[in-house]
Write a protein that holds these residues in place. Structure first.
Motif, PDB file in Angstrom:
ATOM      1  N   SER A  10       7.947  11.358  -3.568  1.00  0.00           N
ATOM      2  CA  SER A  10       7.917  11.449  -2.125  1.00  0.00           C
ATOM      3  C   SER A  10       8.323  10.091  -1.553  1.00  0.00           C
ATOM      4  CB  SER A  10       6.514  11.831  -1.648  1.00  0.00           C
ATOM      5  OG  SER A  10       5.594  10.817  -1.982  1.00  0.00           O
ATOM      6  N   PRO A  11       8.975  10.045  -0.410  1.00  0.00           N
ATOM      7  CA  PRO A  11       9.440   8.770   0.152  1.00  0.00           C
ATOM      8  C   PRO A  11       8.309   7.800   0.484  1.00  0.00           C
ATOM      9  CG  PRO A  11      10.264  10.639   1.414  1.00  0.00           C
ATOM     10  CD  PRO A  11       9.362  11.174   0.367  1.00  0.00           C
ATOM     11  N   ALA A  12       7.118   8.299   0.725  1.00  0.00           N
ATOM     12  CA  ALA A  12       5.998   7.435   1.088  1.00  0.00           C
ATOM     13  C   ALA A  12       5.360   6.775  -0.134  1.00  0.00           C
ATOM     14  CB  ALA A  12       4.949   8.243   1.843  1.00  0.00           C
ATOM     15  N   GLU A  13       5.649   7.262  -1.333  1.00  0.00           N
ATOM     16  CA  GLU A  13       5.034   6.720  -2.540  1.00  0.00           C
ATOM     17  C   GLU A  13       5.705   5.403  -2.925  1.00  0.00           C
ATOM     18  OE1 GLU A  13       4.478   7.966  -7.194  1.00  0.00           O
ATOM     19  OE2 GLU A  13       4.830   9.515  -5.702  1.00  0.00           O
ATOM     20  N   ASN A  14       4.897   4.331  -3.058  1.00  0.00           N
ATOM     21  CA  ASN A  14       5.427   3.025  -3.418  1.00  0.00           C
ATOM     22  C   ASN A  14       5.369   2.841  -4.924  1.00  0.00           C
ATOM     23  OD1 ASN A  14       5.851   2.273  -0.760  1.00  0.00           O
ATOM     24  ND2 ASN A  14       3.776   1.493  -0.535  1.00  0.00           N
ATOM     25  N   PRO A  15       6.361   2.174  -5.503  1.00  0.00           N
ATOM     26  CA  PRO A  15       6.336   1.925  -6.946  1.00  0.00           C
ATOM     27  C   PRO A  15       5.293   0.874  -7.304  1.00  0.00           C
ATOM     28  CG  PRO A  15       8.216   0.854  -5.958  1.00  0.00           C
ATOM     29  CD  PRO A  15       7.564   1.673  -4.884  1.00  0.00           C
ATOM     30  N   ARG A  16       4.866   0.890  -8.568  1.00  0.00           N
ATOM     31  CA  ARG A  16       3.912  -0.111  -9.030  1.00  0.00           C
ATOM     32  C   ARG A  16       4.656  -1.418  -9.266  1.00  0.00           C
ATOM     33  NH1 ARG A  16       1.221   2.016 -14.237  1.00  0.00           N
ATOM     34  NH2 ARG A  16       3.399   1.760 -14.758  1.00  0.00           N
ATOM     35  N   VAL A  17       4.079  -2.524  -8.833  1.00  0.00           N
ATOM     36  CA  VAL A  17       4.680  -3.834  -9.036  1.00  0.00           C
ATOM     37  C   VAL A  17       3.611  -4.804  -9.525  1.00  0.00           C
ATOM     38  CG1 VAL A  17       6.509  -3.552  -7.312  1.00  0.00           C
ATOM     39  CG2 VAL A  17       4.327  -4.501  -6.638  1.00  0.00           C
ATOM     40  N   HIS A  18       4.057  -5.942 -10.040  1.00  0.00           N
ATOM     41  CA  HIS A  18       3.156  -6.997 -10.477  1.00  0.00           C
ATOM     42  C   HIS A  18       2.367  -7.489  -9.269  1.00  0.00           C
ATOM     43  CE1 HIS A  18       1.955 -10.933 -12.062  1.00  0.00           C
ATOM     44  NE2 HIS A  18       2.083 -10.368 -13.257  1.00  0.00           N
ATOM     45  N   LYS A  19       1.133  -7.962  -9.498  1.00  0.00           N
ATOM     46  CA  LYS A  19       0.284  -8.369  -8.376  1.00  0.00           C
ATOM     47  C   LYS A  19       0.893  -9.519  -7.579  1.00  0.00           C
ATOM     48  CE  LYS A  19      -2.486 -11.546 -11.076  1.00  0.00           C
ATOM     49  NZ  LYS A  19      -3.801 -12.006 -11.402  1.00  0.00           N
ATOM     50  N   ASN A  22       3.362  -8.048  -4.906  1.00  0.00           N
ATOM     51  CA  ASN A  22       2.821  -6.982  -4.072  1.00  0.00           C
ATOM     52  C   ASN A  22       3.477  -7.025  -2.685  1.00  0.00           C
ATOM     53  OD1 ASN A  22       1.304  -4.819  -3.376  1.00  0.00           O
ATOM     54  ND2 ASN A  22      -0.574  -5.969  -3.031  1.00  0.00           N
ATOM     55  N   GLY A  23       3.990  -5.920  -2.235  1.00  0.00           N
ATOM     56  CA  GLY A  23       4.675  -5.835  -0.950  1.00  0.00           C
ATOM     57  C   GLY A  23       6.178  -5.970  -1.064  1.00  0.00           C
ATOM     58  N   PHE A  24       6.692  -6.118  -2.285  1.00  0.00           N
ATOM     59  CA  PHE A  24       8.134  -6.246  -2.490  1.00  0.00           C
ATOM     60  C   PHE A  24       8.815  -4.923  -2.189  1.00  0.00           C
ATOM     61  CE2 PHE A  24      11.811  -5.853  -5.384  1.00  0.00           C
ATOM     62  CZ  PHE A  24      12.593  -6.851  -4.832  1.00  0.00           C
TER      63      PHE A  24
END
Length: 65
Positions: A10-19, A22-24
């Motif tokens: 879904s477009p609202a789902e953000n990918p997992r990123v390194h802490k 965060n916010g990238f």
């Protein structure tokens, strides 16, 4: 009737990123320009500190001699 794929994100789902990143967010606008939420220098310093570069492994050994 075409089947709807259940694997689509879904477009609202953000990918997992390194802490530290965060916010990238990265997007490509209609002109083909890359727009990022972080400066490239911050991303490069993060990669230099966390990612091991196979091509540069031998340089550390050579510089010690």
């Amino acid at each position: 009737m075409a089947k709807k794929k259940s694997d689509e994100k879904s477009p609202a789902e953000n990918p997992r990123v390194h802490k530290d990143l965060n916010g990238f967010d990265i997007k490509i606008n209609s002109f083909g320009e890359i727009q990022m939420s972080f400066e490239i220098d911050k991303i490069n310093s993060f990669l230099n500190n966390t990612v091991d570069d196979k091509k540069l492994r031998n340089r550390k050994k050579d510089s010690e001699k």
